[in-house]
Design an enzyme around this catalytic site. Structure first.
Site, PDB file in Angstrom:
ATOM      1  N   LYS A  79       0.849  -1.195   0.000  1.00  7.57           N
ATOM      2  CA  LYS A  79       0.000   0.000   0.000  1.00  7.57           C
ATOM      3  C   LYS A  79       0.886   1.247   0.000  1.00  7.57           C
ATOM      4  CE  LYS A  79      -3.869   2.073   2.629  1.00  7.57           C
ATOM      5  NZ  LYS A  79      -4.724   1.959   3.820  1.00  7.57           N
ATOM      6  N   SER A 154      -9.720   1.927   3.064  1.00  5.91           N
ATOM      7  CA  SER A 154      -8.895   2.683   2.165  1.00  5.91           C
ATOM      8  C   SER A 154      -7.852   1.870   1.403  1.00  5.91           C
ATOM      9  CB  SER A 154      -8.172   3.771   2.962  1.00  5.91           C
ATOM     10  OG  SER A 154      -7.248   3.195   3.875  1.00  5.91           O
ATOM     11  N   SER A 178      -9.768  -0.361   7.320  1.00  2.00           N
ATOM     12  CA  SER A 178      -9.227  -0.292   5.959  1.00  2.00           C
ATOM     13  C   SER A 178      -8.548  -1.527   5.417  1.00  2.00           C
ATOM     14  CB  SER A 178      -8.254   0.870   5.852  1.00  2.00           C
ATOM     15  OG  SER A 178      -8.975   2.052   5.647  1.00  2.00           O
TER      16      SER A 178
HETATM   17  N1  GLN Z   1     -13.009   4.239   6.340  1.00  2.00           N
HETATM   18  C1  GLN Z   1     -12.391   4.713   7.530  1.00  2.00           C
HETATM   19  C2  GLN Z   1     -11.998   6.170   7.382  1.00  2.00           C
HETATM   20  O1  GLN Z   1     -12.332   6.730   6.420  1.00  2.00           O
HETATM   21  C3  GLN Z   1     -11.233   3.840   7.899  1.00  2.00           C
HETATM   22  C4  GLN Z   1     -10.000   4.156   7.167  1.00  2.00           C
HETATM   23  C5  GLN Z   1      -8.841   3.346   7.594  1.00  2.00           C
HETATM   24  O2  GLN Z   1      -8.982   2.349   8.301  1.00  2.00           O
HETATM   25  N2  GLN Z   1      -7.681   3.832   7.218  1.00  2.00           N
HETATM   26  O3  GLN Z   1     -11.368   6.749   8.215  1.00  2.00           O
END
Ligand code: GLN
Length: 492
Positions: A79, A154, A178
């Site tokens: 990532k 994400s 995420s």
């Molecule tokens: N969807 C969540 C957010 O927007 C989690 C994101 C993540 O775990 N990095 O913060």
């Protein structure tokens, strides 16, 4: 079967038996990338030259008869939030468009020690803020199961490339879901380890009290192998924990006789898609038929998890993102009148909409007049959420829930409504608050052909229980063997 379709442990056996070389395997991955990547768009950067060098080095090790670590020669995608020495690391943000880290994240050092092969850097929501990978400043990643839908986020790129067979496994990061949520939406295995299990050194910070790195894999065995490679105390991250590291492959036991699995009623309420609910109920019934006792439990503060998360995570983000000021590194505006104007223009031009929204939310929650009402209150709610789990784990070994309330949705469907997007995290943020380990495993497809994920949670540092339940489930079902049919996407 092509090499790119196999798991890391299957490939390891072939590499060890010298049936294949790591260079052949790496080439097979790039052939697959040629075939489908223009449709999936999972990668921001491909590192073919480095990959072939690493593969070659792994082959030399194999030829010399050196001891061969499980990930030697295995193509892994990273990532783009994880620092890779000499390789551009953007966090999918314009503000880091020209950032080439001068150092490796600790997880990268560990992968290099294993002799793993880096395929490239994967797309994500900018600074890991989002649930659909649509917040990338560069491109939208498509879900390999239906190219019109999002892959989750994400870490959407890292999930999509494993589902599309353009990497054997990948690394992502999970702050509020995420890893688990995109794994569920792309039909692969994804694990967020306990907070502190894996060093965060070199992981670009979003919300430091929640961020963890973890693997995406095609099966539970591979997940254990990657986790084995990454864990451990690191002098460079004071939040990494000095604990004995189990050999997680020893937890791959096809037996859950007598284990207690808790099912929290708060996760089966309004907003949960009925087809998803059915798949999860089937999975729980399966676990019961395999010998586990299923126990109804309650986690009464679950309903506060999202609100709490969207105070704490933006508050921490607003502090962490203060460093992007155009002075030390990253993007700087072309023209400015003075220093303050340079800061303002750099940040206005360099950050996307969602990142700006989070900085504003966080700054507000921390501001003098509101800190008690928002930030401190959220910290109290976080403690209550954690206490719910502490009480539950007195009674059960593992908790089973849906990972995501819905399957993948159409690209563009929720971009205009941030609250709808935030609700994607309703099932994953509670465990994040409590620092718990969680895994998402494929548990079937809804009628439209999209995958559903079963989330399993355990007490801190009890990943072993997750592996045992996930492995038993996988050995007795076939969901993880299903593949998206994207070989003909070029005709679409
Ligand atoms: N969807 C969540 C957010 O927007 C989690 C994101 C993540 O775990 N990095 O913060």
């Amino acid at each position: 079967m092509s090499l790119y379709q196999l798991t890391a442990h299957e490939l390891h056996d072939k590499l060890k038996a010298r049936e294949i070389t790591a260079v052949e395997l790496t080439e097979s991955i790039y052939e697959r990338i040629e075939e489908v990547e223009t449709q999936v768009k999972g990668y921001l950067t491909l590192t073919k030259e480095i990959a072939l060098e690493q593969a070659n080095a792994a082959d030399i090790g194999f030829q010399n008869g050196d001891e061969i670590p499980p990930l030697a020669g295995i193509p892994i995608a990273i990532k783009d939030v994880i620092c890779t020495k000499g390789v551009r690391t953007t966090c999918a943000s314009k503000i880091l468009s020209n950032f080439v880290p001068p150092y490796d994240a600790t997880v990268m050092t560990k992968l290099h020690q294993q002799g793993a092969v880096m395929v490239g850097k994967t797309n994500m929501d900018e600074f890991a803020m989002g649930s659909s990978t649509e917040n990338s400043a560069y491109q939208i990643t498509h879900n390999p199961w239906d190219l019109d839908t999002i892959p989750g986020g994400s870490s959407g790129g890292s999930a999509a490339v494993v589902a599309a067979d353009t990497a054997i496994c990948s690394l992502g990061s999970d702050t509020g879901g995420s890893i688990r949520q995109p794994a569920a939406l792309c039909g692969v295995v994804g694990m967020k380890p306990t907070y502190g299990r894996i060093s965060r050194y070199g992981l670009i910070a979003f919300a430091s009290s929640l961020d963890q790195i973890g693997p995406f894999t095609k099966d539970v065995t591979d997940c254990a192998l990657v986790l084995n490679a990454l864990c451990g105390k690191d002098e460079m991250d004071s939040t990494s924990v000095d604990m004995p590291i189990p050999n997680f492959t020893q937890s791959l036991i096809n037996d859950i006789q007598g284990l207690k699995i808790g099912v929290p009623k708060e996760y089966f309420t309004e907003g949960l898609d009925t087809e998803v609910a059915d798949k999860i109920q089937d999975a729980i019934a399966k676990l019961e038929s395999l010998g586990a006792s299923v126990i109804d439990i309650s986690l009464p503060h679950t309903e506060y998890a999202i609100a709490t998360y969207y105070i704490i995570a933006p508050a921490e983000a607003s502090a962490n993102l203060a460093r992007y000021d155009g002075v030390r590194y990253g993007y700087r505006t072309e023209e400015s009148e003075d220093l303050i104007n340079m800061y303002k223009k750099t940040r206005s031009e360099g950050f996307g909409e969602e990142v700006k929204r989070r900085i504003m939310l966080g700054t507000f929650a921390l501001s003098a007049g509101y800190q008690d009402a928002y930030y401190k209150k959220a910290q109290k709610a976080r403690t209550l959420i954690k206490s719910d789990f502490d009480a539950a784990f007195e009674k059960v070994d593992v908790i089973a829930t849906p990972t995501s309330p819905t399957p993948a949705f159409k690209i563009g469907e929720r971009t205009a409504d941030p609250l709808q997007m935030y609700l994607c995290d309703v099932m994953t943020t509670p465990a994040s608050h409590a620092g718990l380990p969680g895994i998402s495993v494929p548990c079937g497809l809804v009628n439209s052909g999209l995958p559903v994920g079963l989330q399993l949670l355990a007490a801190p540092f009890n990943e072993e229980a997750l592996f045992r339940v996930a492995y038993t489930y996988e050995q007795n079902t076939e969901h993880h063997l299903l593949k998206p049919n994207i070989s003909n996407v070029n005709d679409k």
